[in-house]
Scaffold this motif. Structure first.
Motif, PDB file in Angstrom:
ATOM      1  N   GLU A 118      12.078  44.006  -0.410  1.00 14.69           N
ATOM      2  CA  GLU A 118      12.772  43.286   0.666  1.00 14.69           C
ATOM      3  C   GLU A 118      14.004  44.058   1.139  1.00 14.69           C
ATOM      4  N   SER A 160       9.925  36.700  -2.738  1.00 10.99           N
ATOM      5  CA  SER A 160      10.612  35.408  -2.779  1.00 10.99           C
ATOM      6  C   SER A 160       9.819  34.314  -2.066  1.00 10.99           C
ATOM      7  N   ARG A 161       9.075  34.677  -1.026  1.00 11.36           N
ATOM      8  CA  ARG A 161       8.230  33.672  -0.371  1.00 11.36           C
ATOM      9  C   ARG A 161       7.053  33.291  -1.267  1.00 11.36           C
ATOM     10  N   ASN A 174      18.279  39.350  10.365  1.00 11.33           N
ATOM     11  CA  ASN A 174      18.056  39.599   8.948  1.00 11.33           C
ATOM     12  C   ASN A 174      19.407  39.660   8.257  1.00 11.33           C
ATOM     13  N   LYS A 185       8.240  28.001  15.883  1.00 14.95           N
ATOM     14  CA  LYS A 185       7.777  28.052  14.500  1.00 14.95           C
ATOM     15  C   LYS A 185       8.140  26.750  13.773  1.00 14.95           C
ATOM     16  N   ARG A 217       7.005  22.438   5.928  1.00 17.78           N
ATOM     17  CA  ARG A 217       8.081  22.414   4.939  1.00 17.78           C
ATOM     18  C   ARG A 217       9.360  21.813   5.517  1.00 17.78           C
ATOM     19  N   TYR A 252      19.437  26.874   3.389  1.00 24.03           N
ATOM     20  CA  TYR A 252      20.047  27.867   2.505  1.00 24.03           C
ATOM     21  C   TYR A 252      18.998  28.853   2.018  1.00 24.03           C
ATOM     22  N   GLN A 253      17.847  28.321   1.627  1.00 23.08           N
ATOM     23  CA  GLN A 253      16.777  29.164   1.109  1.00 23.08           C
ATOM     24  C   GLN A 253      16.303  30.170   2.160  1.00 23.08           C
ATOM     25  N   ASN A 254      16.142  29.693   3.391  1.00 31.27           N
ATOM     26  CA  ASN A 254      15.703  30.597   4.451  1.00 31.27           C
ATOM     27  C   ASN A 254      16.717  31.706   4.696  1.00 31.27           C
ATOM     28  N   ALA A 255      18.000  31.339   4.631  1.00 25.09           N
ATOM     29  CA  ALA A 255      19.030  32.344   4.896  1.00 25.09           C
ATOM     30  C   ALA A 255      19.204  33.300   3.721  1.00 25.09           C
ATOM     31  N   PHE A 257      15.154  34.251   1.823  1.00 21.75           N
ATOM     32  CA  PHE A 257      14.204  34.928   2.708  1.00 21.75           C
ATOM     33  C   PHE A 257      14.906  35.837   3.718  1.00 21.75           C
ATOM     34  N   ASN A 258      16.227  35.869   3.672  1.00 25.67           N
ATOM     35  CA  ASN A 258      17.029  36.707   4.587  1.00 25.67           C
ATOM     36  C   ASN A 258      16.800  36.380   6.056  1.00 25.67           C
ATOM     37  N   ASP A 259      16.193  35.205   6.328  1.00 28.55           N
ATOM     38  CA  ASP A 259      15.844  34.870   7.712  1.00 28.55           C
ATOM     39  C   ASP A 259      16.942  33.998   8.316  1.00 28.55           C
TER      40      ASP A 259
END
Lengths: 461, 320
Positions: free
Chosen positions: A113, A424-425, B63, B79, B85, B278-281, B284-286
Motif C-alpha cells: 500500500e 487492509s481491505r 490518498n 459509490k 457497508r 475513520y477506517q476509510n481514511a 484504506f488511505n481513501d
C-alpha cells in the motif's frame, strides 16, 4: 477601512514570504536529493528511524552507535519506537503531514500500500551501485520486497516462523512429551494424533480430561489449545499453518489479482477450529478477544498455543509465568508440516531529506555487522544465516531450545506471507467473517465463499 | 442574556440624532472587528476552512499517505449510494442513538425533576457531573476492565447474583451496541440532567403551588406541568445530544479495538458510521471517500435536526 486594506497588504506580504520560504526549502531539499550525493555525507546529518518491537530497540541502538563510530561518522541515527497498534496509524499520520521518518521497519502486509501511494524509495540503484549481495539472506526473503515492476523497496533484516508453544508442567501431568508433539499429525476431520493430544490436555472444572467420559465441555478449566489471537484473513499465528498443511495457499503468487479464500481446504480447516471451540478443546474466541491468547496461555488457561518466533523472549523470558518448551507444528494431510515464513525489512521514505545517508543506514542494518549484534540479543532471527545461527546459540545459552522454529527453514517447509496490494481491505472483509464462524454464528461453508468472492473483486479491480 | 439587553436599550436614546447613530455604527466597526477577530480566526481555521476543504476532498480520490489526489467529480457519492457497508454502519449508529438517547433522556428528566423538587444541594449537582468530566478514553478503558468476561468486577458481581457464566458484553455481537450505549448514558446523563434542570428553573413555582392547592399528586404535576413546560428546553437538549450521539467514536475504538485489532467488532457489530469514516481514511488511505461519507453524515444530521425542531415546536413555549 484603511486599516483593513493595510492589513490585507501585510497579509499579502506575509504570504509572499511564506511562499518564498517554501520554495527555498524545496530547492534545498532538491539539492540534497541527488546531485552531490557524496557531499551530503560530509556534513552532519541525523536519520530518523522507526521500529515497533521494544525488545529489539537496545540492539538497534547498539547498531546505530557502531554505525556512527565505525562507518559513517557524520550520520547519527535517532531511533523511535511505537507499539504495533500505534505504529501504523502514526506512520499514516506522519506521511499525511510530511513528517515521516527517513527509514522505518516495514511489514509485508503493509508495504504494497505504501508502494502504491508512491512514498517508498526504490533501492535498485543503490543496491547495484554498492554491489549489495541480495543472496546473502535466507532464500526468498529478499525477493519478497520486490514489486512486480522489479523495484526493490526494502532490505531484509529478520525472518520469523511459527511453532507450537507447550506448557511443560501440563504436558507432564498428562504424560505427554515434547517429542509426541513433534511426531503428531493433524487433519480437519478428527484432528489426528495432534487432536488426541489436545483432548488429553483439556481439563474441565471437575478435573475430568477431554478424552475421558463425563467431560463437561461447557465448564472447562484448561483448554488443550489456545488461539493466539483473532484469525484475521491470514491467520499467521493461528490457522495458517494448519490450512497450509491441508493444501491451502492464500494466493498463487505475490501481488496476485485473485486469492483462494474460497478453497475447500481453508473452509474445512476453519470449520474444524469452530467445531473444536464448541467442543471445549480450544479457547473460546470471546476470551481470546478480551484477554489476549498469550495472556490466557501464560495464566495457565490453555496448555498449548501456536505462536511466532518473535515471542520467544516474552514466552521464555525471566518474568515468564509458566515453564515453556517449543515443538514443531503438526504434519498435515499433505504429508508435511508448514509454517508461514515472514520477514521484515527496512524501507526508505520519499520524505528522507538525505536518501544517501538513509541508504547507508539501511545497508548497515542489512549487513552481517548489525545483524550479528541483533542475533546476539536473542530476540529475533536475523535474515543472514550466520547471524541467525548466533541467535540460536544465544537462545541455547539461555537454556531455550528454539530448533522447532528453525526446523521449517532447514527442511524447506515454509510458505511465504501472502503479499497483496489490498491487505487492509481483505482483513476488513475476512476478519469479521472469521469471528462469526469461530463464534458458531454461521458455518464456514456458508460464510467464506461470498467473502472470498468479494475479495477477488477487490484484488481484480 | 437578560443582563445584556438593558445596556443596549439604554444606549439607543443616548444617540438621538440619526446621523450620529450612523457615524457611531461605522466608527464602531473597527473596534468590533478587533473584538470579533479572535473568534473569527478560530471559526475560519477550525470550521470554515476544514468544511470547504472537506467538501473539496469529497470530490477527489485523495490518498492520505501520498497526500495527493485527483478531481473525480461525484464518483465518491455514486459509490456511496451502492455501498452496503455505509447503510449497515448507519443502521448500527441509529440503533445506538435510539438506545443511548432514549435511556439518557428519560433518566435525565427524572434526575432533573428530582433535583428541582427535592434538593438544591450543590454537592449532589457536582457529583452528577463527575462521569461527564472524565475523558472518553478513560471511561472506555474503565468499563472495558469492569465488564471483562473473565476478570471484570461487574461481571463477577452479576455471576454471583446468578447470571450465566457466559455473560459477555464487548465480545458479544448482540450486546456490544447496547453496552456502549449504556456506558455513554452513564457518562452523559448527569450533564444532560443539569441542562434540563436549568430549564426547569424557568417554570414558575406558582404553577406548582396552584396545582398543589387543587390536590394534584407529584406524578400528575410532573406529567401535566413539568413535561409540557420544559418542552423548548427538551428540544434544545435533544438536538445537542442526538448530534453528539451520532458522533460516537472513541468509546467504540477503545472498547472494541483491543486484541482483535479490528475496532468495530465483534463481527462488525459495533462498526458505527464514524468508525467507518475513520477506517476509510486511516486504514484504506481513501480520504476522498471518507470525506464524502462525512458530508453525507452532516446532511443527515441537518435533516434530523430540522424535523426535530419542527416536531417539538422548539421556538414556542406553553408558558405564555
Amino acid at each position: 477601512m484603511e486599516e483593513i486594506s493595510n492589513m490585507l497588504r501585510e497579509i499579502k506580504k506575509l504570504r509572499l514570504l511564506a511562499v518564498l520560504a517554501a520554495l527555498a526549502l524545496a530547492a534545498a531539499a532538491c539539492g540534497s536529493d541527488g546531485d552531490d550525493a557524496a557531499a551530503s555525507l560530509d556534513e552532519p546529518v541525523t536519520i530518523d528511524y522507526w521500529l515497533w518491537d521494544g525488545n529489539q530497540q537496545p540492539f538497534y541502538e547498539q547498531c546505530a552507535a557502531d554505525f556512527t563510530a565505525n562507518v559513517q561518522p557524520n550520520v547519527t541515527v535517532n531511533i523511535e519506537q511505537f507499539g504495533w497498534g500505534d505504529y501504523w496509524t502514526g506512520l499514516t499520520a506522519a506521511f499525511a503531514s510530511d513528517s515521516a521518518p527517513d527509514v522505518f521497519t516495514d511489514h509485508l502486509a503493509r508495504y504494497p500500500e505504501f508502494v502504491e501511494s508512491g512514498v517508498l524509495v526504490s533501492l535498485n540503484e543503490f543496491v547495484e551501485r554498492d554491489g549489495v549481495d541480495v543472496n546473502q539472506y535466507f532464500p526468498g526473503l529478499a525477493e519478497l520486497w520486490t514489486s512486480p515492476d522489479g523495484d526493490r523497496f526494502g532490505l531484509p533484516k529478520d525472518f520469523d516462523t511459527i511453532a507450537m508453544v507447550l506448557n511443560t508442567d501440563m504436558l507432564a501431568d498428562a504424560g505427554i512429551t515434547v517429542e509426541d508433539f513433534n511426531n503428531a499429525t493433524w487433519n480437519p476431520q478428527d484432528g489426528g494424533t495432534w487432536g488426541e493430544l489436545i483432548q488429553r490436555l483439556t481439563i474441565d472444572a471437575n478435573g475430568v480430561r477431554g478424552n475421558e467420559d463425563g467431560f463437561d465441555s461447557s465448564n472447562v478449566a484448561v483448554y488443550g489449545f489456545g488461539l493466539e489471537g483473532n484469525f484475521g484473513a491470514f491467520g499467521q499465528t493461528t490457522f495458517s499453518a494448519f490450512a497450509a498443511s491441508n493444501g491451502y495457499q492464500a494466493t498463487d503468487e505475490p501481488w496476485a489479482d485473485s486469492a483462494n479464500f474460497g478453497s475447500q481446504e481453508l473452509i474445512d480447516t476453519i470449520q474444524w477450529f469452530a467445531d473444536w471451540i464448541e467442543a471445549g478443546y480450544i479457547t473460546p474466541i470471546e476470551d481470546v478477544e478480551s484477554l489476549g491468547g498469550t495472556t490466557i496461555f501464560q495464566n495457565g488457561g490453555a496448555a498449548t498455543q501456536s505462536n511466532g518466533s518473535w515471542m520467544i523472549s516474552t514466552l521464555s523470558g525471566d518474568a515468564t509465568e509458566v515453564p515453556v518448551e517449543y515443538a514443531a507444528l503438526p504434519v498435515g494431510p499433505i504429508g508435511e508440516r508448514r509454517s508461514m515464513f515472514n520477514g521484515l525489512a527496512d524501507s526508505i521514505t520519499t520524505s528522507a531529506e538525505n536518501p544517501e545517508a538513509a541508504w547507508e543506514w539501511v545497508k548497515y542494518m542489512a549487513s552481517p555487522a548489525c545483524q550479528e549484534v541483533v542475533g546476539g540479543g536473542a530476540v529475533v532471527f536475523p535474515a543472514i544465516p550466520s547471524a541467525a545461527d548466533i541467535a540460536e546459540a544465544a537462545h541455547a545459552s539461555n537454556g531455550v531450545d528454539v530448533s522447532a522454529f528453525k526446523v521449517h527453514v532447514d527442511e524447506g517447509t515454509t510458505f511465504l506471507f501472502p503479499i497483496t496490494d489490498s491487505a487492509s481491505r481483505i482483513e476488513d472483509v475476512m476478519g469479521p467473517v472469521m469471528q462469526q464462524i469461530l463464534r458458531n454464528e454461521g458455518t464456514a461453508a456458508d460464510l467464506i465463499p461470498p467473502a472470498a468472492e468479494e475479495i477477488n473483486e477487490i484484488l481484480g479491480s | 442574556m437578560t443582563a445584556v439587553s438593558p445596556d443596549t436599550s439604554t444606549a439607543t436614546p443616548r444617540t438621538s440624532k440619526g446621523s450620529k447613530q450612523l457615524q457611531n455604527l461605522t466608527g464602531g466597526w473597527p473596534v468590533a472587528f478587533w473584538f470579533l477577530l479572535p473568534s473569527m480566526i478560530g471559526f475560519g481555521l477550525f470550521f470554515l476552512f476544514p468544511t470547504i476543504r472537506g467538501l473539496y476532498l469529497s470530490l477527489t480520490d485523495w490518498n492520505l499517505i501520498a497526500n495527493r489526489g485527483e478531481f473525480i467529480g461525484l464518483e465518491n457519492y455514486r459509490k456511496l449510494v451502492d455501498d452496503q457497508r455505509f447503510y449497515d454502519s448507519m443502521w448500527r449508529t441509529l440503533k445506538y442513538v435510539v438506545i443511548n438517547i432514549g435511556s439518557q433522556t428519560v433518566l435525565a428528566i427524572l434526575i432533573a425533576s428530582m433535583m428541582d423538587r427535592l434538593t438544591r444541594s450543590s454537592v449532589i449537582r457536582g457529583a452528577l457531573l463527575l462521569p461527564w468530566l472524565m475523558p472518553n478514553v478513560v471511561v472506555g478503558l474503565l468499563w472495558l476492565w469492569m465488564l471483562d468476561g473473565s476478570v471484570g468486577v461487574v461481571t463477577e458481581f452479576l455471576q454471583w447474583l446468578g447470571f450465566s457464566d457466559d455473560l459477555a458484553f464487548f465480545t458479544s455481537t448482540t450486546n456490544v451496541i447496547p453496552t456502549i450505549a449504556a456506558i455513554n448514558t452513564w457518562k452523559f446523563m448527569g450533564y444532560t440532567a443539569l441542562l434540563m434542570f436549568a430549564g426547569l428553573q424557568t417554570i414558575p413555582s406558582t404553577v406548582y403551588e396552584a396545582a398543589a392547592m387543587d390536590g394534584a399528586t407529584e406524578f400528575q404535576m410532573f406529567r401535566k406541568i413539568t413535561l409540557p413546560l420544559m418542552r423548548p428546553v427538551l428540544a434544545l437538549v435533544l438536538v445537542i445530544t442526538i448530534i453528539g450521539s451520532f458522533q460516537v467514536f472513541d468509546t467504540v475504538l477503545v472498547t472494541t479495538g483491543g486484541f482483535g485489532n479490528q475496532p468495530g467488532g465483534p463481527v462488525n457489530a459495533s462498526k458505527v458510521i464514524y468508525l467507518y469514516i475513520y477506517q476509510n481514511a486511516i486504514d484504506f488511505n481513501d480520504l476522498g471517500y471518507a470525506a464524502a461519507l462525512s458530508v453525507v453524515l452532516v446532511l443527515v444530521l441537518m435533516v434530523v435536526t430540522f424535523f426535530q425542531l419542527r416536531l417539538l415546536r422548539a421556538g414556542e413555549s406553553d408558558l405564555a
